[in-house]
Design a protein around this motif. Sequence first.
Motif, mmCIF file in Angstrom:
data_model
loop_
_atom_site.group_PDB
_atom_site.id
_atom_site.type_symbol
_atom_site.label_atom_id
_atom_site.label_comp_id
_atom_site.label_asym_id
_atom_site.label_seq_id
_atom_site.Cartn_x
_atom_site.Cartn_y
_atom_site.Cartn_z
ATOM 1 N N PHE A 143 104.138 44.132 -37.499
ATOM 2 C CA PHE A 143 103.094 45.494 -36.740
ATOM 3 C C PHE A 143 103.944 46.707 -36.270
ATOM 4 O O PHE A 143 103.793 47.761 -36.754
ATOM 5 N N ALA A 144 105.061 46.182 -35.401
ATOM 6 C CA ALA A 144 106.147 47.407 -35.483
ATOM 7 C C ALA A 144 106.921 48.262 -36.818
ATOM 8 O O ALA A 144 106.325 48.510 -36.756
ATOM 9 N N ALA A 145 106.667 47.069 -37.713
ATOM 10 C CA ALA A 145 107.218 47.861 -38.636
ATOM 11 C C ALA A 145 105.720 48.332 -39.742
ATOM 12 O O ALA A 145 106.661 49.888 -39.996
ATOM 13 N N SER B 85 103.759 50.404 -38.352
ATOM 14 C CA SER B 85 103.502 51.133 -37.054
ATOM 15 C C SER B 85 104.503 52.331 -37.306
ATOM 16 O O SER B 85 104.200 53.566 -36.613
ATOM 17 N N LEU B 86 105.726 52.283 -37.294
ATOM 18 C CA LEU B 86 106.742 52.818 -36.905
ATOM 19 C C LEU B 86 107.283 54.352 -37.691
ATOM 20 O O LEU B 86 106.885 53.097 -38.902
ATOM 21 N N ARG B 87 106.916 54.849 -37.639
ATOM 22 C CA ARG B 87 107.164 55.879 -38.805
ATOM 23 C C ARG B 87 105.531 55.794 -39.836
ATOM 24 O O ARG B 87 106.367 56.130 -41.162
ATOM 25 N N ARG B 88 105.057 55.665 -39.408
ATOM 26 C CA ARG B 88 103.371 55.247 -40.451
ATOM 27 C C ARG B 88 103.739 54.084 -41.337
ATOM 28 O O ARG B 88 103.356 54.353 -42.807
ATOM 29 N N GLY B 89 104.771 52.954 -41.460
ATOM 30 C CA GLY B 89 105.137 52.000 -42.272
ATOM 31 C C GLY B 89 106.701 52.199 -42.837
ATOM 32 O O GLY B 89 106.993 52.940 -43.354
ATOM 33 N N VAL B 90 107.922 51.354 -41.830
ATOM 34 C CA VAL B 90 109.108 51.054 -42.841
ATOM 35 C C VAL B 90 108.692 49.745 -42.844
ATOM 36 O O VAL B 90 108.243 48.729 -42.962
ATOM 37 N N ARG B 91 109.817 49.337 -43.971
ATOM 38 C CA ARG B 91 110.033 47.956 -44.534
ATOM 39 C C ARG B 91 110.735 47.207 -43.580
ATOM 40 O O ARG B 91 111.379 47.619 -42.765
ATOM 41 N N PHE B 92 110.429 45.615 -43.828
ATOM 42 C CA PHE B 92 110.634 44.774 -43.391
ATOM 43 C C PHE B 92 110.527 43.664 -43.722
ATOM 44 O O PHE B 92 110.418 43.617 -44.993
ATOM 45 N N VAL B 93 111.676 42.717 -43.332
ATOM 46 C CA VAL B 93 112.399 41.431 -43.300
ATOM 47 C C VAL B 93 111.845 40.366 -42.196
ATOM 48 O O VAL B 93 111.964 40.623 -41.955
ATOM 49 N N GLN B 94 111.730 38.916 -43.466
ATOM 50 C CA GLN B 94 110.841 37.725 -42.940
ATOM 51 C C GLN B 94 112.188 37.367 -42.805
ATOM 52 O O GLN B 94 112.563 36.744 -43.435
ATOM 53 N N VAL B 95 113.043 36.709 -41.458
ATOM 54 C CA VAL B 95 113.865 34.915 -40.973
ATOM 55 C C VAL B 95 113.160 34.733 -40.395
ATOM 56 O O VAL B 95 113.680 34.389 -38.992
ATOM 57 N N PRO B 96 112.483 34.003 -41.008
ATOM 58 C CA PRO B 96 111.287 33.112 -39.569
ATOM 59 C C PRO B 96 112.314 31.454 -39.686
ATOM 60 O O PRO B 96 112.741 30.592 -40.627
ATOM 61 N N GLU C 216 107.266 48.119 -26.127
ATOM 62 C CA GLU C 216 108.454 48.212 -25.948
ATOM 63 C C GLU C 216 109.817 48.115 -27.186
ATOM 64 O O GLU C 216 110.655 48.135 -27.820
ATOM 65 N N VAL C 217 108.309 47.275 -27.856
ATOM 66 C CA VAL C 217 109.532 46.860 -29.994
ATOM 67 C C VAL C 217 109.595 48.449 -30.533
ATOM 68 O O VAL C 217 110.787 48.538 -30.454
ATOM 69 N N CYS C 218 108.803 48.954 -30.608
ATOM 70 C CA CYS C 218 108.781 50.245 -31.035
ATOM 71 C C CYS C 218 109.171 51.362 -30.838
ATOM 72 O O CYS C 218 110.636 51.644 -31.464
ATOM 73 N N ASP C 219 109.798 50.739 -29.357
ATOM 74 C CA ASP C 219 110.280 52.098 -28.593
ATOM 75 C C ASP C 219 111.859 51.787 -28.650
ATOM 76 O O ASP C 219 112.582 52.445 -28.928
ATOM 77 N N GLY C 220 111.529 50.179 -29.163
ATOM 78 C CA GLY C 220 113.379 49.873 -29.336
ATOM 79 C C GLY C 220 114.043 49.730 -30.167
ATOM 80 O O GLY C 220 115.253 50.167 -30.448
ATOM 81 N N LEU C 221 113.166 50.044 -31.736
ATOM 82 C CA LEU C 221 113.655 50.534 -32.373
ATOM 83 C C LEU C 221 113.535 52.309 -33.083
ATOM 84 O O LEU C 221 115.230 52.470 -33.850
ATOM 85 N N LEU C 222 112.583 52.921 -32.341
ATOM 86 C CA LEU C 222 113.028 54.209 -32.341
ATOM 87 C C LEU C 222 114.805 54.431 -31.646
ATOM 88 O O LEU C 222 114.963 55.876 -32.237
ATOM 89 N N ALA C 223 114.613 53.817 -30.521
ATOM 90 C CA ALA C 223 116.030 54.069 -30.626
ATOM 91 C C ALA C 223 117.141 53.854 -31.059
ATOM 92 O O ALA C 223 118.352 54.382 -30.849
ATOM 93 N N LEU C 224 116.664 52.699 -31.916
ATOM 94 C CA LEU C 224 118.058 51.999 -32.132
ATOM 95 C C LEU C 224 118.846 53.248 -33.710
ATOM 96 O O LEU C 224 119.052 53.308 -34.493
#
Length: 372
Positions: free
Chosen positions: A117-119, A121-132, A87-95
């Motif tokens: 993990f979604a980042a 996997s998405l397009r084989r690797g998208v940058r991500f930022v952690q806001v814990p 669901e997260v992967c599909d949601g990010l692709l929809a964005l």
Amino acid sequence: MTEPLSVHVGLDGGRDYDILIGRGLIAGAGARVAALGARAAGIVTDETVGALYAAGLRESLEATGLRAGIVTVPPGEASKSYTRFAEVCDGLLALKIERGDVVIALGGGVVGDLAGFAAASLRRGVRFVQVPTSLLAQVDSSVGGKTGINSPHGKNLIGAFHQPRLVLADTATLDTLSEREMRAGYAEVAKYGLIGDEGFFSWCEANWRGIFSGGPERDEAVAICCRAKAGVVTRDEREDGERALLNLGHTFGHALERITGYDSGRLVHGEGVAIGLALAFRFSARLGLCGGQEAGRVANHLALAGLPTRLQQVPGGSGDAGAILDAMAQDKKVRDGALTFILARGIGQSFIAPGVDRAELRAFLEAELAAA
């Protein structure tokens, strides 16, 4: 606003990044994310955290010209599943998040692991930022690039190493945590002292109330833990050696989480870790590695902070010794069917112990279950 504390994670290949620690960082997140060169950001959060902070984060991003959208999942460990991952992967692709864009994990350890993990996997690797937004995530899970989801076979068995490009630990978000979540995160704070810094554990014994109440001790504790983890990650990024020490208490804790079906109503991760820390020191004492007095000191401090330290404190029960051993058999640290534990020769003197004798471990668990 006070200048945030900064911890640098010095990885090679242009993958180094900063951890910023302080109050109010979400309000200024847009400029820092835009500096990464992204044109769009997909915020992954859960329903609880999202209701508090997602709109403010999105506003900060959009104020810098970034296109931003939000993907929301239910709170709790159960969201680290195949279903929510899809669901997260599909949601990010929809964005329409592209490889040059950014995925932002806004939440605790569950959201960080899932979004990371979604980042990865998405397009084989998208940058991500952690806001814990939880103490546990700020001192531990947001740093170091471990991402993943759970399987019915065990915790975090599906995932990838995918380092963030930036970590923004806004310690003001901890003001909204429940007391239970603060206690659970504190187990990971104490863990750093138990692994290799007796002085820090002693500091925790003297200052833990300030961490809970939001005094300057809170930011200081987060920074100390992040520096310790950053050092370990820099030396052993993929857990080929020293990084395994960060799993002190986790072999027991993960087994208990599996037995309770990852039901946060019964047991959250930090509570499992607290029991695991106490068990690791009592098991070490049973093996003659450290003194019973030190094991007692560990358990007493965790209990004073409101954490469980006994198998009998798992709501609904922890199962028998056989059930716990079966749950441990799927631990990531199993090698050729042999269990690897993190044990201790004293507070601040943890070490990797491969091939722990199963009969000895079973006898220990049976004795723990029989204890009053």
